[in-house]
Scaffold this active site. Structure first.
Site, PDB file in Angstrom:
ATOM      1  N   HIS A 103     -14.798  -5.793  29.039  1.00 12.13           N
ATOM      2  CA  HIS A 103     -13.411  -4.870  28.858  1.00 12.13           C
ATOM      3  C   HIS A 103     -13.867  -3.581  28.385  1.00 12.13           C
ATOM      4  O   HIS A 103     -15.160  -3.422  28.048  1.00 12.13           O
ATOM      5  CB  HIS A 103     -12.352  -5.490  27.944  1.00 12.13           C
ATOM      6  CG  HIS A 103     -12.779  -5.409  26.698  1.00 12.13           C
ATOM      7  ND1 HIS A 103     -13.528  -6.565  26.228  1.00 12.13           N
ATOM      8  CD2 HIS A 103     -12.493  -4.806  25.447  1.00 12.13           C
ATOM      9  CE1 HIS A 103     -13.861  -6.511  24.893  1.00 12.13           C
ATOM     10  NE2 HIS A 103     -13.046  -5.373  24.493  1.00 12.13           N
ATOM     11  N   ASP A 105     -12.198  -0.677  25.691  1.00 16.39           N
ATOM     12  CA  ASP A 105     -10.907  -0.648  24.732  1.00 16.39           C
ATOM     13  C   ASP A 105      -9.811   0.260  25.380  1.00 16.39           C
ATOM     14  O   ASP A 105      -9.847   1.379  25.553  1.00 16.39           O
ATOM     15  CB  ASP A 105     -11.342  -0.185  23.360  1.00 16.39           C
ATOM     16  CG  ASP A 105     -12.556  -1.251  22.863  1.00 16.39           C
ATOM     17  OD1 ASP A 105     -12.452  -2.463  23.245  1.00 16.39           O
ATOM     18  OD2 ASP A 105     -13.380  -0.869  22.084  1.00 16.39           O
ATOM     19  N   HIS A 259     -17.882  -3.616  27.486  1.00 18.09           N
ATOM     20  CA  HIS A 259     -18.496  -4.565  26.546  1.00 18.09           C
ATOM     21  C   HIS A 259     -18.059  -6.037  26.553  1.00 18.09           C
ATOM     22  O   HIS A 259     -16.907  -6.140  27.233  1.00 18.09           O
ATOM     23  CB  HIS A 259     -18.706  -3.914  25.145  1.00 18.09           C
ATOM     24  CG  HIS A 259     -17.438  -3.571  24.664  1.00 18.09           C
ATOM     25  ND1 HIS A 259     -16.592  -2.521  24.897  1.00 18.09           N
ATOM     26  CD2 HIS A 259     -16.809  -4.447  23.938  1.00 18.09           C
ATOM     27  CE1 HIS A 259     -15.599  -2.725  24.226  1.00 18.09           C
ATOM     28  NE2 HIS A 259     -15.572  -3.454  23.515  1.00 18.09           N
ATOM     29  N   ARG A 274     -13.999  -2.223  12.904  1.00 18.59           N
ATOM     30  CA  ARG A 274     -13.885  -1.183  14.132  1.00 18.59           C
ATOM     31  C   ARG A 274     -12.952  -0.059  14.155  1.00 18.59           C
ATOM     32  O   ARG A 274     -11.770  -0.249  13.635  1.00 18.59           O
ATOM     33  CB  ARG A 274     -13.534  -1.966  15.537  1.00 18.59           C
ATOM     34  CG  ARG A 274     -14.058  -1.394  16.887  1.00 18.59           C
ATOM     35  CD  ARG A 274     -13.352  -2.030  17.872  1.00 18.59           C
ATOM     36  NE  ARG A 274     -12.179  -1.734  18.253  1.00 18.59           N
ATOM     37  CZ  ARG A 274     -11.474  -2.068  19.303  1.00 18.59           C
ATOM     38  NH1 ARG A 274     -12.082  -3.236  20.199  1.00 18.59           N
ATOM     39  NH2 ARG A 274     -10.282  -2.104  19.642  1.00 18.59           N
TER      40      ARG A 274
HETATM   41  C1  SIN Z   1     -14.886  -5.612  20.686  1.00 17.64           C
HETATM   42  O1  SIN Z   1     -14.515  -5.992  21.730  1.00 17.64           O
HETATM   43  O2  SIN Z   1     -14.443  -4.453  20.189  1.00 17.64           O
HETATM   44  C2  SIN Z   1     -15.917  -6.372  19.925  1.00 17.64           C
HETATM   45  C3  SIN Z   1     -16.971  -6.343  20.244  1.00 17.64           C
HETATM   46  C4  SIN Z   1     -18.065  -7.352  19.266  1.00 17.64           C
HETATM   47  O3  SIN Z   1     -17.322  -7.899  18.411  1.00 17.64           O
HETATM   48  O4  SIN Z   1     -19.025  -7.234  19.156  1.00 17.64           O
END
Ligand code: SIN
Length: 287
Positions: A103, A105, A259, A274
């Site tokens: 996906h 974000d 990612h 994050r």
């Molecule tokens: C995410 O999708 O923001 C998480 C990525 C991760 O935990 O490595």
């Protein structure tokens, strides 16, 4: 190592996406020139990684604010003392992780997030790596016929199925990690191929988690082509893989990459902080 940088070392991780940066200490602060070069590497590689950063949540926020305005994720559990920081957490007893499918974000937002800054506070001994894929490479490696078709199309993205009331049915361990289901009302329409606001390059902009269908097409009509594009976009050769260590940081461009967080560490604790940076409305490849 990539040349052209005076204050940092930039080491690409793969042909199309990702680079490790050394020579900076976020806790001490970055000079103007260092920050300029870090941004240059971010635009060139789509996602950049820095290791051995020992930062407090306040320093994380201060650093993020140099990139732009922070946009707070509505669904992730926030750090209690610092509500602009979202937690990406998996406890020892939990089976599912957050972000396990490909996906980008906030694509359900009208002006999707420009980037995300993920900082590793606790990582498993082995596993929990994150994969990134280049949406420039994905677009560039399509046929001219497919490019011409997609260049004129738009797609609908939504948060409803992913974070709404029915999203977690059957999943018993999201408690304390995701919530706010009533806020899952965002839908947005974006070009399928975008002209990247910073690089001017063309990038594929549909993703498995949030894209619902092509504008003017039914879901049934859309799904086969979307499935084809996902298989194509997540090909190994367009990706890089980052192995986290405690104190590592990744900064990714949500318009140039996608990612996926691997869930191969059951029985171990992983905690990431994050911060997401606001973006802008996305322009199509052709006007
Ligand atoms: C995410 O999708 O923001 C998480 C990525 C991760 O935990 O490595």
């Amino acid at each position: 190592m990539t040349t052209g940088y005076k204050t940092i070392l930039v080491t690409p991780l793969s042909r199309f996406v990702g680079a490790e940066i050394s020579g900076i200490n976020i806790a001490e602060g970055l000079s103007k020139q260092q920050f300029l070069e870090v941004k240059q590497a971010f635009v060139a590689h789509g996602v950049i990684f820095m290791r051995n950063q020992n930062i407090t949540p306040d320093q994380h926020i201060e650093f993020a604010e140099r990139w732009g305005e922070i946009t707070v994720n509505r669904f992730f559990q926030a750090v209690a003392s610092h509500p602009v920081i979202a937690e990406v957490r998996k406890e020892v007893h939990q089976k599912s992780n957050i972000g396990s499918s490909w996906h980008t974000d906030h694509s359900y937002d009208y002006a999707p997030a420009m980037g995300s800054i993920l900082y590793a506070r606790a990582v498993p001994k082995v596993g929990g790596d994150t994969l990134f894929s280049s949406m420039y490479a994905a677009y560039d490696h399509l046929s001219d016929g497919m490019k011409n078709t997609l260049n004129r199309m738009r797609a609908e993205h939504s948060s409803r199925h992913a974070f709404g009331a029915t999203a977690y049915v059957g999943l018993d361990d999201v408690e304390g990690r995701l919530g706010n289901v009533t806020k899952a009302t965002q839908d947005a329409v974006h070009p399928v191929v975008i002209k990247h606001p910073l690089s001017g390059k063309l990038a594929l902009y549909v993703n498995g988690d949030f894209t619902v269908k092509f504008e003017g097409w039914s879901k049934q009509e859309s799904q086969p082509l979307l499935d084809y594009l996902y298989l194509h976009a997540y090909k190994n050769e367009f990706t890089c893989r980052f192995k986290w260590t405690q104190g590592s940081m990744a900064i990714w461009d949500n318009r140039a990459t996608q990612h996926c967080a691997l869930n191969d560490y059951d029985g171990e604790f992983r905690l990431m902080h994050r911060i997401t940076i606001s973006g802008e409305c996305l322009e199509p490849s052709v006007m």
